[in-house]
Design a protein around this motif. Structure first.
Motif, short mmCIF file in Angstrom:
data_model
loop_
_atom_site.label_atom_id
_atom_site.label_comp_id
_atom_site.label_asym_id
_atom_site.label_seq_id
_atom_site.Cartn_x
_atom_site.Cartn_y
_atom_site.Cartn_z
N ALA A 181 0.85 -1.19 0.00
CA ALA A 181 0.00 0.00 0.00
C ALA A 181 0.89 1.24 0.00
CB ALA A 181 -0.92 0.02 1.22
N ARG A 182 0.48 2.22 -0.76
CA ARG A 182 1.22 3.48 -0.82
C ARG A 182 0.66 4.45 0.22
NH1 ARG A 182 2.87 6.71 -6.29
NH2 ARG A 182 3.55 8.65 -5.34
N VAL A 183 1.53 5.06 1.01
CA VAL A 183 1.14 5.95 2.10
C VAL A 183 1.75 7.33 1.87
CG1 VAL A 183 1.20 6.35 4.58
CG2 VAL A 183 1.00 4.03 3.71
N ARG A 184 0.94 8.35 2.06
CA ARG A 184 1.45 9.72 1.94
C ARG A 184 1.40 10.41 3.29
NH1 ARG A 184 -0.49 8.38 -2.86
NH2 ARG A 184 -2.63 8.33 -2.11
N LYS A 185 2.52 10.95 3.68
CA LYS A 185 2.62 11.74 4.90
C LYS A 185 3.11 13.12 4.50
CE LYS A 185 3.55 7.85 8.01
NZ LYS A 185 4.47 7.27 9.03
N ASN A 186 2.15 14.06 4.43
CA ASN A 186 2.42 15.37 3.85
C ASN A 186 2.94 15.17 2.43
OD1 ASN A 186 1.57 16.73 6.19
ND2 ASN A 186 3.55 16.30 7.15
N ARG A 187 4.20 15.54 2.16
CA ARG A 187 4.74 15.37 0.81
C ARG A 187 5.58 14.10 0.67
NH1 ARG A 187 6.79 21.44 -1.03
NH2 ARG A 187 4.74 22.49 -0.81
N ALA A 188 5.81 13.42 1.77
CA ALA A 188 6.62 12.20 1.73
C ALA A 188 5.76 11.00 1.35
CB ALA A 188 7.28 11.96 3.07
N VAL A 189 6.34 10.11 0.57
CA VAL A 189 5.64 8.90 0.12
C VAL A 189 6.43 7.68 0.54
CG1 VAL A 189 4.83 7.59 -1.87
CG2 VAL A 189 4.61 10.07 -1.86
N SER A 190 5.74 6.68 1.07
CA SER A 190 6.39 5.42 1.44
C SER A 190 5.46 4.27 1.10
CB SER A 190 6.74 5.41 2.94
OG SER A 190 5.57 5.53 3.72
N TRP A 191 6.02 3.05 1.18
CA TRP A 191 5.23 1.85 0.90
C TRP A 191 5.26 0.94 2.12
CZ3 TRP A 191 7.48 4.70 -2.78
CH2 TRP A 191 6.77 4.93 -3.97
N LEU A 192 4.10 0.33 2.39
CA LEU A 192 3.98 -0.57 3.52
C LEU A 192 3.61 -1.96 3.04
CD1 LEU A 192 1.92 1.64 6.02
CD2 LEU A 192 4.41 1.42 5.84
N ASP A 193 4.12 -2.99 3.74
CA ASP A 193 3.70 -4.34 3.42
C ASP A 193 2.43 -4.67 4.21
OD1 ASP A 193 4.42 -4.99 6.04
OD2 ASP A 193 6.30 -5.96 5.47
N LYS A 194 1.96 -5.90 4.10
CA LYS A 194 0.69 -6.27 4.74
C LYS A 194 0.78 -6.31 6.26
CE LYS A 194 -2.05 -9.22 2.86
NZ LYS A 194 -2.67 -10.42 2.23
N ASN A 195 1.99 -6.28 6.79
CA ASN A 195 2.17 -6.22 8.24
C ASN A 195 2.33 -4.80 8.75
OD1 ASN A 195 2.13 -9.09 8.59
ND2 ASN A 195 4.23 -9.17 7.79
N GLY A 196 2.23 -3.85 7.83
CA GLY A 196 2.33 -2.45 8.22
C GLY A 196 3.75 -1.94 8.32
N LYS A 197 4.70 -2.75 7.88
CA LYS A 197 6.10 -2.36 7.96
C LYS A 197 6.54 -1.69 6.66
CE LYS A 197 7.32 -5.96 11.28
NZ LYS A 197 7.44 -4.98 12.38
#
Length: 342
Positions: A181-197
């Motif tokens: 899943a792609r997550v946006r925190k303000n302008r930063a973008v990161s990806w998480l696996d199914k365990n939330g890591k």
């Protein structure tokens, strides 16, 4: 946004026998016993069972049907025999178009929860009503659900265990696709696996596709105030299988064409070949049946490919639908008329 195919449609016209490709020596079949042609693929493929209830419609799961009151309030989920299997009378709203992973989004006292097919509220109605272009709740995706609590995004699993902690720093989370899943925190973008890591971003082409889809979704959401902008939001839909049936989902993994088909081809040139029983037809991106179910599996051999394309996929305005026993190749145009393949 495309009209979701939930309502029970009535026949709009009566058609005679479909055109045939007689000059090729083949008569194409229609669905047995029926000359009534519904205006949408949903109407053609979804058979509303006889029941006590007045207002019954299809859901995203071909085995369940939604009964509502005249003013739209949910009453019950029915099985394919028209029998009530889940009581919905205590809920304000349900979103039968997002019935996914065996869970139905429900709303009670302006809170969102999820109900299983035995009527148990496995995710209590304790989450915020979303105010997104996709609607007031997200569907289950890869066993995960994006929800909001106290105004903050987070992710839970189907047992209501928190996978991604709720945080005011998260501005948005995409639904899970292929375990990420792609997550946006303000302008930063990161990806998480199914365990939330946190995990590495998808490599090259996968990442580009992921980014392109997310960018397209965001841009379209900003302009979704007009009907034209909404219709331009999606360039295509992706075939997806659930409970043994095929349907189509959008870029947010939201069901747009319900799981009603025994086989489904990808969209090409705005049309997709779909099969019910032994017969093939073609639908458009709005879920409308534009070429009737009249191409029989038994009439032609559609094994292999022709010019690099599988059967029932359009290319340059024509689709190969198979070969006769004598080897002659059969093609149709986007109106369903027989044309030469060469």
């Amino acid at each position: 946004m495309f009209r979701r195919l939930l309502s029970k449609r009535q026949p709009s016209l009566i058609l005679g026998l479909p055109r045939t490709l007689s000059h090729y020596g083949l008569t194409l079949s229609i669905l047995s016993g029926s000359l009534l042609m519904m205006p949408t693929a949903q109407a053609a493929s979804c058979k509303i069972p006889k029941s006590y209830y007045k207002n019954v419609s299809c859901t995203a799961n071909s085995g369940y049907f939604l009964a509502i009151k005249d003013f739209g309030a949910p009453v019950a989920l029915l099985n394919n025999k028209g029998k009530s299997v889940v009581d919905l009378s205590r809920y304000q709203k349900v979103d039968a178009n997002k019935l996914s992973g065996g869970l139905l989004p429900v709303q009670r006292n302006n809170r969102v929860g999820y109900l299983n097919m035995k009527g148990r509220e496995v995710v209590p109605a304790m989450y915020d009503v979303l105010s997104e272009s996709q609607g007031w709740a997200r569907p289950v995706s890869d066993g995960r659900i994006v929800v909001k609590k106290d105004g903050n995004y987070g992710v839970i699993n189907t047992a209501n265990k928190t996978i991604v902690p709720f945080s005011a720093a998260i501005s948005d989370i995409d639904d899970y696709q292929n375990g990420m899943a792609r997550v946006r925190k303000n302008r930063a973008v990161s990806w998480l696996d199914k365990n939330g890591k946190t995990t590495s971003e998808p490599s090259n082409s996968d990442g580009d596709e992921f980014a392109a889809k997310s960018s397209a979704n965001k841009n379209s959401s900003a302009s979704a105030q007009t009907k034209q902008a909404a219709s331009n939001r999606f360039t295509t839909l992706d075939a997806r299988q659930q409970d043994g049936k095929w349907g189509y989902v959008d870029d947010n993994n939201v069901t747009m064409i319900t799981y009603s088909f025994d086989e489904a081809r990808p969209f090409s040139e705005g049309l997709a070949g779909v099969r019910i029983g032994k017969d093939w037809g073609f639908i458009n991106l709005g879920g409308e049946l534009v070429i009737p179910f009249r191409f029989s599996n038994s009439g032609v051999s559609a094994k292999g490919s022709y010019k690099g394309q599988s059967a029932f996929i359009f290319k340059d305005g024509k689709a190969w639908i198979g070969n006769l026993k004598n080897g002659n190749k059969m093609c149709v145009d986007t109106k369903g008329e027989g044309v030469r393949c060469e």
